[in-house]
Design an enzyme around this catalytic site. Structure first.
Site, PDB file in Angstrom:
ATOM      1  N   ASP A 168      -8.871   5.290  -6.002  1.00 34.27           N
ATOM      2  CA  ASP A 168      -8.240   5.543  -7.305  1.00 34.27           C
ATOM      3  C   ASP A 168      -9.177   6.309  -8.241  1.00 34.27           C
ATOM      4  OD1 ASP A 168     -10.119   3.600  -7.707  1.00 34.27           O
ATOM      5  OD2 ASP A 168      -8.794   2.178  -8.702  1.00 34.27           O
TER       6      ASP A 168
ATOM      7  N   HIS B  28       0.818  -1.221   0.000  1.00 31.70           N
ATOM      8  CA  HIS B  28       0.000   0.000   0.000  1.00 31.70           C
ATOM      9  C   HIS B  28       0.849   1.268   0.000  1.00 31.70           C
ATOM     10  CE1 HIS B  28      -4.057  -1.715   0.392  1.00 31.70           C
ATOM     11  NE2 HIS B  28      -3.466  -2.693   1.060  1.00 31.70           N
TER      12      HIS B  28
END
Length: 328
Positions: free
Chosen positions: A235, A205
């Site tokens: 995103d 991450h």
């Protein structure tokens, strides 16, 4: 009184005076230490001469100067006022001297020796006048507010910006949308990354965050001046483009953003790639942000369901993938 008695009395007075001087010096040192610990500077201005009496050393230190490095004078204080604030502060000060206000108060900037800015909350009032009522002395305080202003700026930044990328957040996008719809044509672009989860799964991450940071920088470079770039979270990105849908800038921006996204990202632990689906539509009369975003979102899903790595500009599809051609 004998000569010896007189000498003894003089000696006693000298000792008493020395004791009073020590007490006064000790009291002043304690006051200085107490005030410095709070970031407070106590001052008094002799109006006719312009001489400032500074009761503790904080005034010079908050501007980056050693004790006694600055002459305590009204003209020196005035010279250190930030040029953008100087006239406003002087107007407030003289308004009080001329009896227009009950006290003087101004939150303003002063120029630090190293070129940075020190924020000061300055307060004072006339404490002595002559027989005709003209002001003789003004007493007040300076409080160093730099940390408070920095904290305030950080809060404002967090309120309007995505903490990871620094792009506009949803709250800021709503504000910009309301302003831009009044200014002229406006298009909303919805960008959804493809295969971003695989980056998190493969590289971690932290690397995924680094990719998003790099992408935000690429989008800034790819978009024309006046574009508002935002991140909704994860995103998903949004562009507010102040152009009509028919503008060539819309088409060129879509191509530029696709190229920016599809170029590989150099991360600390390897090279990563993602794809993107972009939907763009023009804001219609009566649209609010949610409705305009929903139409851009539907256009984006049209691309996602027909091969990804492309953009839908209204009913026109474009792609950087060799299997797609621009079609009506």
């Amino acid at each position: 009184m004998s000569e010896n008695a007189l000498k003894q009395q003089i000696q006693n007075l000298k000792k008493h005076n020395a004791r009073l001087v020590r007490i006064a010096r000790d009291a002043r040192n304690k006051l200085s230490a107490a005030l410095d610990g709070t970031g407070l500077c106590l001052w008094q201005l002799d109006v006719p001469s312009g001489k400032l009496i500074i009761f503790n050393r904080r005034w010079g230190s908050m501007l980056g100067y050693q004790p006694k490095a600055l002459s305590a004078h009204f003209d020196v204080w005035r010279e250190h006022l930030h040029e953008d604030d100087r006239q406003r502060v002087l107007d407030a000060f003289y308004d009080h001297l001329h009896g227009k206000t009950l006290f003087y108060e101004a939150l303003h900037r002063m120029q630090h020796k190293n070129g940075t800015v020190t924020w000061v909350l300055d307060r004072g009032r006339v404490t002595d006048r002559d027989a005709s009522g003209a002001p003789l002395k003004v007493t007040g305080t300076h409080i160093d507010m730099t940390k408070e202003k920095q904290y305030e700026e950080q809060l404002a930044l967090l309120a309007n910006h995505d903490p990871l990328t620094g792009l506009a957040n949803r709250h800021a996008l709503l504000q910009h949308f309301a302003e831009l719809t009044l200014a002229g044509p406006l298009c909303v672009a919805f960008i959804d990354l493809d295969d971003f989860k695989a980056v998190n799964d493969t590289f971690g991450h932290r690397s995924g965050d680094e990719l998003l940071i790099q992408l935000s920088q690429r989008l800034r470079a790819a978009c024309p001046e006046g574009t508002i770039i935002g991140r909704l979270g994860g995103d998903e990105f949004v562009l507010l483009l102040p152009f009509a849908l028919s503008s060539l800038l819309i088409n060129s921006t879509a191509h530029s953003c696709l190229r920016a996204i599809l170029s590989p990202f150099e991360l600390d632990n390897g090279e990563a790639s993602v794809g993107a689906s972009i939907g763009i539509d023009e804001v219609q009369g009566g649209d609010d942000f949610v409705n305009a975003l929903m139409r851009a979102d539907r256009a984006m899903y049209h691309i996602k369901h027909t091969g990804k790595n492309g953009a839908a500009i209204g009913k026109i599809l474009i792609s950087l993938s060799p299997r797609h051609e621009e079609t009506p």
